[in-house]
Scaffold this motif. Structure first.
Motif, short mmCIF file in Angstrom:
data_model
loop_
_atom_site.label_atom_id
_atom_site.label_comp_id
_atom_site.label_asym_id
_atom_site.label_seq_id
_atom_site.Cartn_x
_atom_site.Cartn_y
_atom_site.Cartn_z
N PHE A 108 0.85 -1.20 0.00
CA PHE A 108 0.00 0.00 0.00
C PHE A 108 0.87 1.24 0.00
O PHE A 108 1.94 1.27 0.64
CB PHE A 108 -0.92 0.00 1.23
N PHE A 109 0.44 2.26 -0.70
CA PHE A 109 1.20 3.51 -0.75
C PHE A 109 0.23 4.67 -1.02
O PHE A 109 -0.96 4.45 -1.25
CB PHE A 109 2.27 3.45 -1.85
N ARG A 110 0.77 5.88 -0.98
CA ARG A 110 -0.07 7.05 -1.23
C ARG A 110 0.21 7.62 -2.60
O ARG A 110 1.36 7.79 -2.98
CB ARG A 110 0.20 8.14 -0.19
N ASP A 115 -2.39 11.77 -2.66
CA ASP A 115 -2.98 11.88 -1.33
C ASP A 115 -4.09 10.84 -1.08
O ASP A 115 -4.94 11.03 -0.22
CB ASP A 115 -3.53 13.29 -1.11
N ARG A 116 -4.07 9.78 -1.86
CA ARG A 116 -5.07 8.74 -1.67
C ARG A 116 -4.37 7.41 -1.49
O ARG A 116 -3.24 7.23 -1.94
CB ARG A 116 -5.98 8.63 -2.88
N ALA A 117 -5.08 6.46 -0.87
CA ALA A 117 -4.50 5.14 -0.68
C ALA A 117 -4.55 4.36 -1.99
O ALA A 117 -5.57 4.32 -2.66
CB ALA A 117 -5.26 4.41 0.40
N ALA A 118 -3.40 3.77 -2.35
CA ALA A 118 -3.34 2.94 -3.55
C ALA A 118 -2.58 1.67 -3.19
O ALA A 118 -1.96 1.59 -2.12
CB ALA A 118 -2.63 3.70 -4.66
N LYS A 159 -9.17 2.43 -2.54
CA LYS A 159 -10.40 3.02 -2.02
C LYS A 159 -11.59 2.21 -2.52
O LYS A 159 -11.82 2.13 -3.74
CB LYS A 159 -10.47 4.46 -2.54
N THR A 182 -10.64 2.24 3.01
CA THR A 182 -9.46 1.60 2.44
C THR A 182 -9.60 0.09 2.59
O THR A 182 -9.92 -0.41 3.68
CB THR A 182 -8.19 2.09 3.17
#
Lengths: 146, 348
Positions: A60-62, A65-68, A84, A91
């Motif tokens: 997981f990473f940003r 500015d969103r979780a991916a 998302k 998440t």
């Protein structure tokens, strides 16, 4: 029945007040709506090295500015998805044993490819572009909103 | 000194009518009179929330980098900070519970009937605003649980046609929950909602003074009354004291906790659920289609507000069994969905 002069003037006054209220409220409602920024640019992030990602793993990473999430599929390919949940935005978590993503909020499930396995989510997870340069894995996505 | 002040005021303002009004004011006494105290208790708890809220605002910082830390600072460093926050936390829970009791007791006593229809509508709107306070305040500690619960809350209206996306966007201040959402929730919680709520509460209380307490139809033969000042007011004060004692007990024995700061990369924690007063909505959303659940809840709220205008029998002083059953059915629905949601969360 014909309206009297007083009734007519009252209607004009009522209509005028309503128009003035709308004149005030409309810009306020528009002001509250945050502007959407679409520049056509892409955001790119270094996520991991190829050594870090074993088969059937996820990181997981940003991004923007969103979780991916970056996953390494069982066939060795890489795939990056938004983490998302498409239901209500929580998440998701990765379940390596079952090769799927699970959302704790309402129980939606997605395959490792992002396809919906179980609702209430109806749409697949958004997919991002993955590029491997040497041993470095990059993910990019269009900058499309605030 | 007292006499001087009284004389000073008397010379400038004619307090005679106020004194006469206080002297004349009376509260009906019958076997259901006990329910009257919940209105006063709600007002008392609102004052507690205002005071503790203002105190918390002296230290709270509504930014993602500082929100959680500032709440932690209040709880760990500021003298009595843990107590003030705990009272604010429990006060919110108690307030909603007390307002619900006040609303249902008003409903079953048919106190909404003519001429108090507007009071009922105002009261329903106040409850809506209090739920708004609870929702906006929940995100402020910026914990993982509050973050995801808010995500669910702000994304839920998306299913509504035409206005759904707009509503969701203006609550978030963007396309996702983040710094803008925190700023907006703080502004709503500390400026917008207090102004609206105070206006409606003042109107609600003013009307209650104009109309006085309603006597249930079944008790209309009893004409016993109690003087408001000092007899009823002293009893009211005793109820407030007991309320405060219970609130302080909860705040000290079960102090409000603060979990870890938001990490959007972390999956939503298992058991992400709203506070108890939103559980019926949560469970309805889980059991039925989103649009049907939200549509039914919105329609139900409108019908609930319109009850004084729909219940023609009560307005004429007649018994209206249908509306009693309607209220009972709603109460059973709310309680059963809340319990069901809680149990199913525990099982999962």
């Amino acid at each position: 029945m014909a309206s009297t002069r007083r009734q007519f003037l009252n209607r004009i006054l009522g209509g005028g007040i309503t128009a003035i209220m709308a004149y005030i409220i409309y810009p306020v409602l528009k002001f509250l709506d945050p502007p959407s920024i679409s520049s056509g640019e892409r955001s790119k992030a270094f996520v991991a090295t190829t050594e870090e990602m074993s088969l059937n793993s996820a990181k997981f990473f940003r991004l923007l500015d969103r979780a991916a999430v970056l996953v390494r599929l069982p066939n060795g390919n890489y795939k990056s998805l938004s983490a998302k949940c498409t239901d209500l935005g929580c998440t998701v978590s990765f379940r390596p044993a079952g090769d799927y993503f699970h959302c704790n909020c309402h129980g939606s499930e997605f395959s490792i490819n992002g396809r919906v396995l179980r609702g209430p989510a109806a749409r697949p997870l958004e997919e991002y572009d993955v590029s491997v340069v040497g041993d470095k894995i990059y993910v990019s996505a269009p900058v499309k909103s605030v | 000194m007292k006499h001087r002040t009284a004389r000073f005021l008397e010379e400038r303002i004619n307090l005679g009518p106020v004194r006469d009004w206080i002297r004349r004011k009376a509260v009906p006494e019958h076997k259901y009179s006990v329910w009257y105290y919940f209105g006063g208790l709600a007002l008392f708890l609102i004052v507690v929330q205002i005071i503790t809220g203002i105190l918390l605002a002296f230290y709270y910082s509504p930014t993602p980098s500082k929100a959680n830390e500032s709440v932690r600072f209040i709880m760990e460093k500021v003298r009595y900070g843990w107590l003030i926050r705990s009272i604010h936390f429990w006060g919110a829970n108690f307030l909603i519970a007390v307002v619900l009791v006040h609303m249902f007791s008003t409903y079953f006593m048919k106190a909404y009937r003519k001429p108090r229809e507007v009071m009922w509508v105002l009261g329903s709107l106040i409850l809506g605003l209090l739920l708004g306070f609870a929702f906006t305040g929940y995100l402020l500690p910026w914990t993982t649980l509050s973050y995801f619960a808010t995500k669910i809350g702000v994304n839920t209206p998306r299913v509504l046609p035409l206005i759904g996306n707009y509503l969701s966007r203006i609550m978030m201040g963007g396309s996702d929950v983040g710094a803008a959402t925190l700023q907006r929730m703080f502004t709503l919680h500390t400026v917008v909602l207090p102004l609206l709520a105070l206006t409606l509460i003042i109107l609600h209380v003013l009307l209650s003074q104009v109309f006085g307490s309603s006597v249930p139809l079944s008790q209309s033969n009893y004409d016993k009354q109690m003087r408001f000042f000092p007899d009823y007011l002293l009893r009211d004060a005793a109820v407030w004291t007991v309320g405060l004692a219970i609130l302080l007990t909860f705040a000290t024995v079960f102090p409000a906790s603060l979990s870890a700061k938001v990490n959007p990369l972390q999956p939503a924690p298992a058991g992400t659920k709203p506070m108890w007063y939103f559980l019926f909505m949560y469970q309805s959303l889980r059991m039925y289609s989103r649009t049907a659940a939200i549509g039914s809840i919105a329609l139900g709220a409108l019908v609930w507000m319109a009850v004084p205008f729909l219940d023609r029998k009560s307005a004429k002083g007649k018994k209206s069994t249908f509306f009693t059953l309607f209220g009972l059915a709603l109460l059973i629905y709310l309680v059963s969905m809340t319990v069901f949601a809680d149990i199913s969360m525990k099982i999962h």
